[in-house]
Scaffold this motif. Structure first.
Motif, mmCIF file in Angstrom:
data_model
loop_
_atom_site.group_PDB
_atom_site.id
_atom_site.type_symbol
_atom_site.label_atom_id
_atom_site.label_comp_id
_atom_site.label_asym_id
_atom_site.label_seq_id
_atom_site.Cartn_x
_atom_site.Cartn_y
_atom_site.Cartn_z
ATOM 1 N N ARG A 17 38.927 21.206 11.861
ATOM 2 C CA ARG A 17 39.964 20.580 11.029
ATOM 3 C C ARG A 17 39.507 19.189 10.621
ATOM 4 N NH1 ARG A 17 45.963 19.056 13.291
ATOM 5 N NH2 ARG A 17 46.554 17.623 11.637
ATOM 6 N N ASN A 18 39.558 18.918 9.334
ATOM 7 C CA ASN A 18 39.331 17.588 8.776
ATOM 8 C C ASN A 18 40.576 17.254 7.963
ATOM 9 O OD1 ASN A 18 36.626 17.142 9.692
ATOM 10 N ND2 ASN A 18 35.952 18.620 8.177
ATOM 11 N N SER A 19 41.212 16.138 8.264
ATOM 12 C CA SER A 19 42.481 15.852 7.586
ATOM 13 C C SER A 19 42.768 14.362 7.562
ATOM 14 C CB SER A 19 43.623 16.610 8.282
ATOM 15 O OG SER A 19 43.731 16.237 9.642
ATOM 16 N N GLU A 20 43.902 14.009 6.963
ATOM 17 C CA GLU A 20 44.424 12.636 6.931
ATOM 18 C C GLU A 20 43.380 11.625 6.480
ATOM 19 O OE1 GLU A 20 44.831 13.592 10.678
ATOM 20 O OE2 GLU A 20 46.739 14.599 10.439
ATOM 21 N N GLY A 21 42.926 11.745 5.246
ATOM 22 C CA GLY A 21 41.877 10.879 4.728
ATOM 23 C C GLY A 21 42.378 9.734 3.884
ATOM 24 N N SER A 22 41.490 8.774 3.663
ATOM 25 C CA SER A 22 41.778 7.584 2.870
ATOM 26 C C SER A 22 40.464 7.083 2.270
ATOM 27 C CB SER A 22 42.395 6.512 3.783
ATOM 28 O OG SER A 22 42.628 5.316 3.104
ATOM 29 N N ILE A 23 40.545 6.448 1.097
ATOM 30 C CA ILE A 23 39.355 5.877 0.468
ATOM 31 C C ILE A 23 39.593 4.402 0.181
ATOM 32 C CG2 ILE A 23 37.875 5.869 -1.587
ATOM 33 C CD1 ILE A 23 38.269 8.855 -1.801
ATOM 34 N N ALA A 24 38.642 3.550 0.595
ATOM 35 C CA ALA A 24 38.643 2.134 0.242
ATOM 36 C C ALA A 24 37.642 1.943 -0.890
ATOM 37 C CB ALA A 24 38.247 1.271 1.446
ATOM 38 N N VAL A 25 38.047 1.224 -1.941
ATOM 39 C CA VAL A 25 37.181 0.958 -3.087
ATOM 40 C C VAL A 25 36.748 -0.507 -3.016
ATOM 41 C CG1 VAL A 25 37.007 0.930 -5.597
ATOM 42 C CG2 VAL A 25 38.365 2.715 -4.461
ATOM 43 N N PHE A 26 35.438 -0.730 -2.958
ATOM 44 C CA PHE A 26 34.877 -2.066 -2.817
ATOM 45 C C PHE A 26 34.612 -2.693 -4.182
ATOM 46 C CE2 PHE A 26 34.386 -0.184 1.220
ATOM 47 C CZ PHE A 26 34.294 -1.204 2.150
ATOM 48 N N PRO A 27 34.636 -4.019 -4.260
ATOM 49 C CA PRO A 27 34.392 -4.696 -5.543
ATOM 50 C C PRO A 27 33.052 -4.331 -6.185
ATOM 51 C CG PRO A 27 35.274 -6.255 -3.962
ATOM 52 C CD PRO A 27 34.986 -4.982 -3.208
ATOM 53 N N ASP A 28 32.043 -3.994 -5.365
ATOM 54 C CA ASP A 28 30.733 -3.639 -5.916
ATOM 55 C C ASP A 28 30.658 -2.181 -6.374
ATOM 56 O OD1 ASP A 28 30.595 -2.218 -3.537
ATOM 57 O OD2 ASP A 28 28.889 -3.333 -2.730
ATOM 58 N N GLY A 29 31.772 -1.452 -6.286
ATOM 59 C CA GLY A 29 31.828 -0.079 -6.754
ATOM 60 C C GLY A 29 31.649 0.979 -5.682
ATOM 61 N N ARG A 30 31.257 0.581 -4.470
ATOM 62 C CA ARG A 30 31.109 1.568 -3.393
ATOM 63 C C ARG A 30 32.479 2.066 -2.940
ATOM 64 N NH1 ARG A 30 29.061 -0.790 1.408
ATOM 65 N NH2 ARG A 30 30.132 -2.624 0.633
#
Length: 140
Positions: A17-30
């Motif tokens: 099981r892989n769940s409950e994800g989130s993405i952080a967007v960095f100023p340099d585009g990463r």
């Protein structure tokens, strides 16, 4: 036309099981993707830790997975949220489950090196008053 959707964290026998994800967007585009990776079963209280992957091309390709947080709970750690904060540091909120009979404890960590390492956890609530204790007879 429907967008093409790719599964970047597929389940497997190793990761049921892989769940409950989130993405952080960095100023340099990463982008930093973080998610709960269950390794000891797929139930809500099965062992899990928090994994991450990096993308430098807006999610077209991803790095190999890395462990962002080992399981420091008696059951697991899960429900991660990551974000780049106004001061440039990275906020990392997650829950820890210590017992199948009680709710999750919320914690916060911070990174000042672009998400490479994170501070020790700080609990976000008074754990005794959050769920109560048998001593005071106040349980949620």
């Amino acid at each position: 036309m429907r967008p093409q959707l790719d599964i970047v964290c597929p389940h497997s026998s190793e990761w049921p099981r892989n769940s409950e994800g989130s993405i952080a967007v960095f100023p340099d585009g990463r982008w930093l993707l973080a998610w709960s990776a269950f390794y000891g079963g797929s139930r809500d209280h099965s062992p899990a830790h928090i994994m991450g992957k990096w993308s430098s091309d807006k999610g077209e390709t991803w790095s190999e997975p890395l462990t962002l947080l080992e399981n420091d709970g008696k059951c697991n750690v899960l429900s991660v949220s990551v974000a780049v904060l106004g001061d440039g540091s990275v906020g990392f909120a997650h829950s820890r489950t210590d017992d199948e009979a009680i709710l999750e404890w919320p914690f916060f960590r911070r990174s000042i090196d672009g998400g490479q390492t994170f501070s020790p956890p700080k609990v976000m609530v008074d754990m005794d008053s959050w769920h109560g204790s048998p001593a005071n007879g106040r349980l949620l």
